[in-house]
Design a protein around this motif. Structure first.
Motif, PDB file in Angstrom:
ATOM      1  N   SER A 212     -78.235  52.253 -37.512  1.00  0.00           N
ATOM      2  CA  SER A 212     -78.663  51.169 -38.409  1.00  0.00           C
ATOM      3  C   SER A 212     -77.448  50.476 -39.036  1.00  0.00           C
ATOM      4  CB  SER A 212     -79.569  51.723 -39.512  1.00  0.00           C
ATOM      5  OG  SER A 212     -80.741  52.272 -38.971  1.00  0.00           O
ATOM      6  N   ALA A 213     -76.449  51.271 -39.409  1.00  0.00           N
ATOM      7  CA  ALA A 213     -75.234  50.698 -39.999  1.00  0.00           C
ATOM      8  C   ALA A 213     -74.491  49.845 -38.975  1.00  0.00           C
ATOM      9  CB  ALA A 213     -74.329  51.815 -40.520  1.00  0.00           C
ATOM     10  N   VAL A 214     -74.418  50.338 -37.729  1.00  0.00           N
ATOM     11  CA  VAL A 214     -73.747  49.577 -36.661  1.00  0.00           C
ATOM     12  C   VAL A 214     -74.487  48.271 -36.409  1.00  0.00           C
ATOM     13  CG1 VAL A 214     -73.159  49.565 -34.215  1.00  0.00           C
ATOM     14  CG2 VAL A 214     -72.763  51.620 -35.567  1.00  0.00           C
ATOM     15  N   ASN A 215     -75.812  48.317 -36.373  1.00  0.00           N
ATOM     16  CA  ASN A 215     -76.609  47.105 -36.159  1.00  0.00           C
ATOM     17  C   ASN A 215     -76.403  46.097 -37.286  1.00  0.00           C
ATOM     18  OD1 ASN A 215     -77.779  47.856 -33.760  1.00  0.00           O
ATOM     19  ND2 ASN A 215     -79.538  48.839 -34.718  1.00  0.00           N
ATOM     20  N   GLN A 216     -76.339  46.581 -38.506  1.00  0.00           N
ATOM     21  CA  GLN A 216     -76.169  45.700 -39.659  1.00  0.00           C
ATOM     22  C   GLN A 216     -74.800  45.025 -39.657  1.00  0.00           C
ATOM     23  OE1 GLN A 216     -77.272  47.538 -43.342  1.00  0.00           O
ATOM     24  NE2 GLN A 216     -76.346  45.954 -44.610  1.00  0.00           N
ATOM     25  N   LEU A 217     -73.777  45.771 -39.246  1.00  0.00           N
ATOM     26  CA  LEU A 217     -72.417  45.225 -39.225  1.00  0.00           C
ATOM     27  C   LEU A 217     -72.164  44.369 -37.991  1.00  0.00           C
ATOM     28  CD1 LEU A 217     -70.501  48.438 -40.351  1.00  0.00           C
ATOM     29  CD2 LEU A 217     -70.661  46.321 -41.660  1.00  0.00           C
ATOM     30  N   GLY A 218     -72.792  44.744 -36.867  1.00  0.00           N
ATOM     31  CA  GLY A 218     -72.464  44.108 -35.593  1.00  0.00           C
ATOM     32  C   GLY A 218     -71.305  44.855 -34.951  1.00  0.00           C
ATOM     33  N   PHE A 219     -71.259  44.869 -33.624  1.00  0.00           N
ATOM     34  CA  PHE A 219     -70.263  45.662 -32.918  1.00  0.00           C
ATOM     35  C   PHE A 219     -68.829  45.256 -33.259  1.00  0.00           C
ATOM     36  CE2 PHE A 219     -73.879  46.411 -30.044  1.00  0.00           C
ATOM     37  CZ  PHE A 219     -73.833  47.793 -30.017  1.00  0.00           C
ATOM     38  N   VAL A 223     -66.493  49.229 -38.030  1.00  0.00           N
ATOM     39  CA  VAL A 223     -65.353  50.151 -38.145  1.00  0.00           C
ATOM     40  C   VAL A 223     -65.794  51.337 -39.002  1.00  0.00           C
ATOM     41  CG1 VAL A 223     -63.631  48.347 -37.888  1.00  0.00           C
ATOM     42  CG2 VAL A 223     -64.466  48.909 -40.155  1.00  0.00           C
ATOM     43  N   PRO A 224     -65.165  52.517 -38.812  1.00  0.00           N
ATOM     44  CA  PRO A 224     -65.608  53.732 -39.499  1.00  0.00           C
ATOM     45  C   PRO A 224     -65.804  53.594 -41.006  1.00  0.00           C
ATOM     46  CG  PRO A 224     -64.005  54.293 -37.832  1.00  0.00           C
ATOM     47  CD  PRO A 224     -64.073  52.796 -37.866  1.00  0.00           C
ATOM     48  N   LYS A 225     -64.856  52.936 -41.702  1.00  0.00           N
ATOM     49  CA  LYS A 225     -64.938  52.824 -43.164  1.00  0.00           C
ATOM     50  C   LYS A 225     -66.191  52.061 -43.588  1.00  0.00           C
ATOM     51  CE  LYS A 225     -63.387  53.112 -47.431  1.00  0.00           C
ATOM     52  NZ  LYS A 225     -64.455  52.335 -48.106  1.00  0.00           N
ATOM     53  N   LYS A 226     -66.482  50.943 -42.932  1.00  0.00           N
ATOM     54  CA  LYS A 226     -67.641  50.137 -43.293  1.00  0.00           C
ATOM     55  C   LYS A 226     -68.938  50.858 -42.934  1.00  0.00           C
ATOM     56  CE  LYS A 226     -65.382  45.616 -42.966  1.00  0.00           C
ATOM     57  NZ  LYS A 226     -65.386  44.290 -42.295  1.00  0.00           N
ATOM     58  N   ILE A 227     -68.942  51.555 -41.792  1.00  0.00           N
ATOM     59  CA  ILE A 227     -70.128  52.318 -41.393  1.00  0.00           C
ATOM     60  C   ILE A 227     -70.403  53.414 -42.412  1.00  0.00           C
ATOM     61  CG2 ILE A 227     -71.111  53.845 -39.631  1.00  0.00           C
ATOM     62  CD1 ILE A 227     -69.453  52.332 -37.556  1.00  0.00           C
ATOM     63  N   LEU A 228     -69.337  54.103 -42.822  1.00  0.00           N
ATOM     64  CA  LEU A 228     -69.465  55.185 -43.804  1.00  0.00           C
ATOM     65  C   LEU A 228     -70.051  54.669 -45.115  1.00  0.00           C
ATOM     66  CD1 LEU A 228     -68.865  58.161 -44.556  1.00  0.00           C
ATOM     67  CD2 LEU A 228     -66.603  57.391 -45.325  1.00  0.00           C
ATOM     68  N   ASP A 229     -69.575  53.504 -45.570  1.00  0.00           N
ATOM     69  CA  ASP A 229     -70.067  52.928 -46.819  1.00  0.00           C
ATOM     70  C   ASP A 229     -71.558  52.598 -46.730  1.00  0.00           C
ATOM     71  OD1 ASP A 229     -67.562  53.146 -47.887  1.00  0.00           O
ATOM     72  OD2 ASP A 229     -66.985  51.069 -47.501  1.00  0.00           O
ATOM     73  N   LEU A 230     -71.976  52.047 -45.594  1.00  0.00           N
ATOM     74  CA  LEU A 230     -73.380  51.667 -45.431  1.00  0.00           C
ATOM     75  C   LEU A 230     -74.286  52.894 -45.289  1.00  0.00           C
ATOM     76  CD1 LEU A 230     -73.236  48.573 -43.038  1.00  0.00           C
ATOM     77  CD2 LEU A 230     -73.896  48.608 -45.436  1.00  0.00           C
ATOM     78  N   LEU A 236     -70.176  63.289 -45.891  1.00  0.00           N
ATOM     79  CA  LEU A 236     -69.752  62.691 -44.624  1.00  0.00           C
ATOM     80  C   LEU A 236     -68.417  61.984 -44.819  1.00  0.00           C
ATOM     81  CD1 LEU A 236     -70.880  62.312 -41.710  1.00  0.00           C
ATOM     82  CD2 LEU A 236     -71.636  60.042 -42.436  1.00  0.00           C
ATOM     83  N   THR A 237     -67.468  62.187 -43.897  1.00  0.00           N
ATOM     84  CA  THR A 237     -66.145  61.599 -44.031  1.00  0.00           C
ATOM     85  C   THR A 237     -65.912  60.492 -43.010  1.00  0.00           C
ATOM     86  OG1 THR A 237     -65.056  63.110 -42.478  1.00  0.00           O
ATOM     87  CG2 THR A 237     -65.281  63.857 -44.769  1.00  0.00           C
ATOM     88  N   ARG A 238     -64.866  59.713 -43.255  1.00  0.00           N
ATOM     89  CA  ARG A 238     -64.511  58.648 -42.317  1.00  0.00           C
ATOM     90  C   ARG A 238     -64.152  59.237 -40.958  1.00  0.00           C
ATOM     91  NH1 ARG A 238     -60.599  55.908 -39.982  1.00  0.00           N
ATOM     92  NH2 ARG A 238     -59.055  57.438 -40.610  1.00  0.00           N
ATOM     93  N   GLU A 239     -63.528  60.421 -40.955  1.00  0.00           N
ATOM     94  CA  GLU A 239     -63.158  61.065 -39.699  1.00  0.00           C
ATOM     95  C   GLU A 239     -64.397  61.458 -38.902  1.00  0.00           C
ATOM     96  OE1 GLU A 239     -61.851  61.744 -42.622  1.00  0.00           O
ATOM     97  OE2 GLU A 239     -59.818  60.964 -42.322  1.00  0.00           O
ATOM     98  N   ASN A 240     -65.442  61.922 -39.590  1.00  0.00           N
ATOM     99  CA  ASN A 240     -66.703  62.269 -38.917  1.00  0.00           C
ATOM    100  C   ASN A 240     -67.299  61.046 -38.224  1.00  0.00           C
ATOM    101  OD1 ASN A 240     -67.573  64.304 -41.753  1.00  0.00           O
ATOM    102  ND2 ASN A 240     -66.588  64.959 -39.873  1.00  0.00           N
ATOM    103  N   VAL A 241     -67.301  59.926 -38.955  1.00  0.00           N
ATOM    104  CA  VAL A 241     -67.875  58.685 -38.418  1.00  0.00           C
ATOM    105  C   VAL A 241     -67.034  58.160 -37.264  1.00  0.00           C
ATOM    106  CG1 VAL A 241     -68.463  56.292 -38.938  1.00  0.00           C
ATOM    107  CG2 VAL A 241     -68.946  58.086 -40.601  1.00  0.00           C
ATOM    108  N   ALA A 242     -65.715  58.218 -37.397  1.00  0.00           N
ATOM    109  CA  ALA A 242     -64.826  57.736 -36.340  1.00  0.00           C
ATOM    110  C   ALA A 242     -65.021  58.513 -35.053  1.00  0.00           C
ATOM    111  CB  ALA A 242     -63.373  57.835 -36.806  1.00  0.00           C
ATOM    112  N   SER A 243     -65.175  59.830 -35.175  1.00  0.00           N
ATOM    113  CA  SER A 243     -65.399  60.679 -33.999  1.00  0.00           C
ATOM    114  C   SER A 243     -66.731  60.351 -33.338  1.00  0.00           C
ATOM    115  CB  SER A 243     -65.358  62.147 -34.417  1.00  0.00           C
ATOM    116  OG  SER A 243     -65.624  62.984 -33.329  1.00  0.00           O
ATOM    117  N   HIS A 244     -67.758  60.144 -34.151  1.00  0.00           N
ATOM    118  CA  HIS A 244     -69.091  59.839 -33.619  1.00  0.00           C
ATOM    119  C   HIS A 244     -69.105  58.458 -32.973  1.00  0.00           C
ATOM    120  CE1 HIS A 244     -73.244  60.988 -33.263  1.00  0.00           C
ATOM    121  NE2 HIS A 244     -73.648  59.851 -33.774  1.00  0.00           N
ATOM    122  N   LEU A 245     -68.409  57.525 -33.582  1.00  0.00           N
ATOM    123  CA  LEU A 245     -68.328  56.169 -33.051  1.00  0.00           C
ATOM    124  C   LEU A 245     -67.671  56.169 -31.677  1.00  0.00           C
ATOM    125  CD1 LEU A 245     -68.782  53.119 -33.697  1.00  0.00           C
ATOM    126  CD2 LEU A 245     -66.453  53.084 -34.586  1.00  0.00           C
TER     127      LEU A 245
END
Length: 249
Positions: A212-219, A223-230, A236-245
């Protein structure tokens, strides 16, 4: 790289699922040309039974989306809940919403039909990536258990030394408020460090928030920081999101 791929293929077993006999046979032939071991079935429920009966017998699943008994998304969801296997979806439908639905349900790739020989050449990379991620999580968990054991052992030694405990208690009572505040801050930092090292399990709910965060931001802006904020998920950390991304997009 070719030598590594060929060596990796020797033990790699793929489960192919498609209710169309012709498409299934073509897919099976292409996989075999790339030295994959293949089990093919036209029935999604049969595929699920095979996986449940031999969870260590398969390394990867390739499934069609449109099937009569159970659609590929449902199969994908059940595989994700019951076992740790990468699943690739394939379909004639290239609609963006369909692709995102596959990603939302945990697909590691989405192939358009007719699938070409080059499309399946490097699917081994999904298995290698999944195993690498699993190894990192296992090491992280082992290190955390070791740290907890060491901490408990230190605590036992400290408890056994009653004279030292009495002296330490007196010293703590004599410390001023400033020192107490420093200790509280140190304790908070330790707790924060423990939280960052805690294992993150990407369940269906967490993955849904990620998509949902990726869809809201657009591809382009995802980026990990913005996804994490949303996502706004505690611990959950930025590193977790970056790895998943990196793993799913």
């Amino acid at each position: 790289m070719d030598d590594f791929r060929n060596e990796f293929h020797k033990g790699l077993h793929v489960l192919a699922v498609d209710d169309d006999s012709t498409c299934l046979k073509i897919l099976e032939t292409m996989l075999q040309k790339h030295k994959y071991h293949v089990t093919a079935t036209k029935n999604a429920q049969t595929a699920l039974n095979l996986l449940r009966g031999n969870k260590n017998g398969f390394d990867l699943v390739i499934s069609d989306v449109q099937m009569p008994d159970m659609d590929g998304f449902k199969l994908l969801e059940l595989v994700g809940l019951e076992m740790d296997l990468p699943v690739i979806m394939m379909s004639v439908d290239d609609d963006f919403k369909m692709v995102m639905k596959g990603i939302k349900h945990g697909a590691c790739d989405y192939l358009l039909k007719p699938v070409r020989l080059k499309d399946v050449k490097n699917i081994w990379q999904h298995v290698a990536r999944r195993r690498k991620m699993g190894s990192k999580e296992q090491n992280r968990s082992s290190n955390q258990e070791k740290a907890n054991t060491d901490s408990n052992e230190r605590g036992s030694v400290a408890t056994g030394n009653s004279d030292q405990n009495v002296k330490s208690s007196r010293k703590r009572r004599d410390e001023d408020d400033y020192d107490n505040e420093d200790q509280e801050n140190d304790h908070d930092n330790e707790d924060s460090s423990c939280h960052k090292k805690a294992r993150v399990v990407w369940n269906a709910e967490l993955h849904h928030k990620f998509v949902s965060a990726v869809n809201q931001l657009g591809f382009e802006k995802a980026v990990p920081k913005k996804i994490l904020d949303l996502m706004n998920v505690e611990k959950l950390t930025r590193e977790n999101v970056a790895s998943h991304l990196q793993a799913f997009l």
